[in-house]
Design a protein around this motif. Sequence first.
Motif, PDB file in Angstrom:
ATOM      1  N   ARG A  60       2.449  15.365  -2.977  1.00 40.98           N
ATOM      2  CA  ARG A  60       2.597  13.984  -3.433  1.00 40.98           C
ATOM      3  C   ARG A  60       1.663  13.033  -2.692  1.00 40.98           C
ATOM      4  O   ARG A  60       1.193  12.044  -3.265  1.00 40.98           O
ATOM      5  CB  ARG A  60       4.045  13.529  -3.253  1.00 40.98           C
ATOM      6  N   ALA A  61       1.389  13.323  -1.428  1.00 39.96           N
ATOM      7  CA  ALA A  61       0.546  12.436  -0.634  1.00 39.96           C
ATOM      8  C   ALA A  61      -0.938  12.696  -0.807  1.00 39.96           C
ATOM      9  O   ALA A  61      -1.757  11.806  -0.557  1.00 39.96           O
ATOM     10  CB  ALA A  61       0.906  12.562   0.854  1.00 39.96           C
ATOM     11  N   SER A  62      -1.312  13.898  -1.249  1.00 37.65           N
ATOM     12  CA  SER A  62      -2.727  14.250  -1.280  1.00 37.65           C
ATOM     13  C   SER A  62      -3.220  14.779  -2.617  1.00 37.65           C
ATOM     14  O   SER A  62      -4.427  14.783  -2.871  1.00 37.65           O
ATOM     15  CB  SER A  62      -3.015  15.323  -0.219  1.00 37.65           C
ATOM     16  N   GLY A  63      -2.300  15.269  -3.462  1.00 29.66           N
ATOM     17  CA  GLY A  63      -2.714  15.927  -4.694  1.00 29.66           C
ATOM     18  C   GLY A  63      -3.169  17.351  -4.474  1.00 29.66           C
ATOM     19  O   GLY A  63      -3.613  18.014  -5.419  1.00 29.66           O
ATOM     20  N   GLY A 235       5.161   5.063  -9.684  1.00 28.08           N
ATOM     21  CA  GLY A 235       3.795   4.708 -10.078  1.00 28.08           C
ATOM     22  C   GLY A 235       3.307   3.424  -9.444  1.00 28.08           C
ATOM     23  O   GLY A 235       2.235   2.938  -9.812  1.00 28.08           O
ATOM     24  N   ARG A 236       4.059   2.876  -8.493  1.00 25.36           N
ATOM     25  CA  ARG A 236       3.697   1.564  -7.971  1.00 25.36           C
ATOM     26  C   ARG A 236       2.310   1.592  -7.334  1.00 25.36           C
ATOM     27  O   ARG A 236       1.951   2.515  -6.613  1.00 25.36           O
ATOM     28  CB  ARG A 236       4.740   1.046  -6.977  1.00 25.36           C
ATOM     29  N   VAL A 380       1.688   5.244   4.553  1.00 22.68           N
ATOM     30  CA  VAL A 380       2.281   6.088   3.529  1.00 22.68           C
ATOM     31  C   VAL A 380       3.780   6.067   3.778  1.00 22.68           C
ATOM     32  O   VAL A 380       4.236   6.412   4.875  1.00 22.68           O
ATOM     33  CB  VAL A 380       1.750   7.533   3.592  1.00 22.68           C
ATOM     34  N   VAL A 381       4.547   5.632   2.797  1.00 26.10           N
ATOM     35  CA  VAL A 381       5.993   5.512   2.949  1.00 26.10           C
ATOM     36  C   VAL A 381       6.663   6.707   2.277  1.00 26.10           C
ATOM     37  O   VAL A 381       6.423   6.974   1.098  1.00 26.10           O
ATOM     38  CB  VAL A 381       6.514   4.199   2.330  1.00 26.10           C
ATOM     39  N   VAL A 382       7.479   7.424   3.029  1.00 32.64           N
ATOM     40  CA  VAL A 382       8.255   8.530   2.481  1.00 32.64           C
ATOM     41  C   VAL A 382       9.725   8.171   2.572  1.00 32.64           C
ATOM     42  O   VAL A 382      10.178   7.629   3.579  1.00 32.64           O
ATOM     43  CB  VAL A 382       7.952   9.869   3.188  1.00 32.64           C
ATOM     44  N   SER A 383      10.454   8.445   1.513  1.00 35.02           N
ATOM     45  CA  SER A 383      11.835   7.994   1.435  1.00 35.02           C
ATOM     46  C   SER A 383      12.792   9.149   1.198  1.00 35.02           C
ATOM     47  O   SER A 383      12.559  10.010   0.355  1.00 35.02           O
ATOM     48  CB  SER A 383      11.999   6.978   0.304  1.00 35.02           C
ATOM     49  N   ASP A 384      13.860   9.154   1.964  1.00 34.78           N
ATOM     50  CA  ASP A 384      15.000  10.013   1.700  1.00 34.78           C
ATOM     51  C   ASP A 384      15.800   9.383   0.565  1.00 34.78           C
ATOM     52  O   ASP A 384      15.420   8.331   0.037  1.00 34.78           O
ATOM     53  CB  ASP A 384      15.838  10.128   2.978  1.00 34.78           C
ATOM     54  N   ALA A 400      -1.082   2.485  -3.491  1.00 33.30           N
ATOM     55  CA  ALA A 400      -1.228   3.441  -4.602  1.00 33.30           C
ATOM     56  C   ALA A 400       0.012   4.327  -4.668  1.00 33.30           C
ATOM     57  O   ALA A 400       0.765   4.437  -3.694  1.00 33.30           O
ATOM     58  CB  ALA A 400      -2.489   4.300  -4.398  1.00 33.30           C
ATOM     59  N   PRO A 401       0.233   4.995  -5.811  1.00 38.44           N
ATOM     60  CA  PRO A 401       1.417   5.836  -5.961  1.00 38.44           C
ATOM     61  C   PRO A 401       1.528   6.960  -4.937  1.00 38.44           C
ATOM     62  O   PRO A 401       2.639   7.389  -4.623  1.00 38.44           O
ATOM     63  CB  PRO A 401       1.275   6.396  -7.375  1.00 38.44           C
ATOM     64  N   ASP A 402       0.406   7.464  -4.431  1.00 34.00           N
ATOM     65  CA  ASP A 402       0.490   8.540  -3.444  1.00 34.00           C
ATOM     66  C   ASP A 402       0.793   8.023  -2.046  1.00 34.00           C
ATOM     67  O   ASP A 402       0.767   8.784  -1.068  1.00 34.00           O
ATOM     68  CB  ASP A 402      -0.795   9.382  -3.434  1.00 34.00           C
ATOM     69  N   ARG A 403       1.112   6.730  -1.955  1.00 32.39           N
ATOM     70  CA  ARG A 403       1.512   6.147  -0.670  1.00 32.39           C
ATOM     71  C   ARG A 403       2.979   5.716  -0.654  1.00 32.39           C
ATOM     72  O   ARG A 403       3.427   5.108   0.318  1.00 32.39           O
ATOM     73  CB  ARG A 403       0.604   4.955  -0.332  1.00 32.39           C
ATOM     74  N   MET A 404       3.699   6.006  -1.706  1.00 28.95           N
ATOM     75  CA  MET A 404       5.140   5.769  -1.745  1.00 28.95           C
ATOM     76  C   MET A 404       5.794   6.926  -2.477  1.00 28.95           C
ATOM     77  O   MET A 404       5.581   7.099  -3.680  1.00 28.95           O
ATOM     78  CB  MET A 404       5.480   4.453  -2.435  1.00 28.95           C
ATOM     79  N   MET A 405       6.531   7.734  -1.769  1.00 29.93           N
ATOM     80  CA  MET A 405       7.145   8.895  -2.413  1.00 29.93           C
ATOM     81  C   MET A 405       8.619   8.957  -2.059  1.00 29.93           C
ATOM     82  O   MET A 405       9.026   8.637  -0.948  1.00 29.93           O
ATOM     83  CB  MET A 405       6.425  10.178  -2.014  1.00 29.93           C
ATOM     84  N   MET A 406       9.412   9.341  -3.047  1.00 35.43           N
ATOM     85  CA  MET A 406      10.854   9.493  -2.861  1.00 35.43           C
ATOM     86  C   MET A 406      11.210  10.952  -3.099  1.00 35.43           C
ATOM     87  O   MET A 406      11.378  11.377  -4.241  1.00 35.43           O
ATOM     88  CB  MET A 406      11.601   8.567  -3.816  1.00 35.43           C
TER      89      MET A 406
END
Length: 554
Positions: A60-63, A235-236, A380-384, A400-406
């Motif tokens: 998710r962070a890098s593709g 997609g934010r 890069v924000v990762v969320s539980d 970008a979307p790869d900087r916010m993942m849930m």
Amino acid sequence: MPTVSAHVALTLAQHIDAVFGVMGNGNAYFLDALETRTDAVFTAVRHEQGAVVAADAHFRASGRIAAGTSTYGAGFTNTLTALAEAVQAHVPLVLVVGDEPTSGPRPWDVDQIALASAVGARTYTVGRADAAATTVIAIEHALTYRVPVVLAIPYDVAALEAGPVPAAPEPRIPAPLAPRGAFAEGMLEEIAAALRGAARPFLLAGRGAWLAGASDTLGELAARTGALTASSALGRGVFPETAYDLGVTGGFGADGAMELVGSADVAVVFGASLNQFTMRFGALFAPGTRVFQIDTAPAATHPHVGGFVRADARLAAEALLTRLRAEDAPAHAAAGPWRESVDVTAARAYETGDELAPDGRLDPRSAATRIGELLPDDRVVVSDGGHFIGWANMYWPVAAPDRMMMVGTAFQSIGQGWPSVVGAALARRDSTIVLTSGDGGGLMAIADLESAVRAAGGRGMAVIWNDAAYGAEVNLYGLKGLAEGPMRIPEVDFAAFGAAVGAEGVVVRTLGDLERLRTWAAEAPADRRFLLLDLRISGDVIAPYQQEIIRVNS
């Protein structure tokens, strides 16, 4: 001579450079070959779930596809929740596991193929003669269908000599899905015509648009049509122009922004699944809005969609631009510049709250606002998962979307936060990795707090929203009068947990206690430790998205 396990490791390392896992009997020979004979980087986690979570977050962070690994039996069953999340979220990865011997199961073996299949993951089992080819097939399957796959090495095969490693073909990835047929062409014409005549056009994009590489094209389409834009939660940041972007739709959206979306007369959706949360349980668009969807799904994914094109988001957006460019003037010229007439900044503003809630504990809104002001820009924000997910999604914008993942929300699970840091840290070595987690999920995965601190070091930090409760359950079921005892958690000192494994822990009871975040952000990553902020927040402040769920479930 190379063993079967070496064939797997050497072939895998030609396509995957990051592997996460826990060593055991079933994968010992694989890890030995990976460490001694390849350049792939192995990062240990402390629970097998973390192996899959870290590989998931890495993609998710890098593709870039990554791998997890565990032993057989209990090691494999520990991965199942994370494997189900990756299936639901359409994240490609390879899980290399030991498995029962070819002679049959032992008392401690389970039917791993059936278990993987039950959560939606296919298993490929290697043999002495086909280990390299099967490894490539597994990688190709993961990338083609955007799903995790299990690559199993039977216990009695793992150490067998298999001869020289044969050359294996490169994985073949299908070309992006282009609009095809008279129906698709006709619908694109209809969408173009609708955008030309729209007085209040609106474009919505999701993670599918980002993965398709559609950002620049969508930005040009928005500019040409004069459309306001917004994204799904995953997609934010997908639209390059922020001045006319309303942020995230659904329960994470600001009330003013969602009112503007509701006033659109034409809405075109690119690469977003339109789930119940994005659609505000069906209330996102007004009844008179003409809604079109472009997606690779077989059919429209919401009943409010009036026209559907099955296609890659970028290719469809390019096809629309070609049609609109054929006009002598921009499509929105006759309709008027709607987006120039509204105050987007005011519309997307959120409630900032008070410093303290009425119960004397920190108001999560004011804390989220202040933390958003202090976080490093390159983050890069990762969320539980948990009630707290609204705060970061609302108050911490990302580029970008790869900087916010849930990681966890697709399967509605908690406890996948700490190992997400591990995967993201390896994928984005120059960025600050910021975990947002609740006390419930934080405790569930506490073993991999050590992994997160070790992997990210001074490039990592965590914000624990500590309300001494499973907040979502209190908000949904406590308000209905159910017994709250099982929903409560004795207040835990996460700052002390962090200090025990080498992090710097700070208990935050007031906004002034966040001063350490300001000074920490100014320090060089090499000179600081992982920072853990233990926010003692009020559970009485309910996130807007949760209020929406409460309303629907009442």
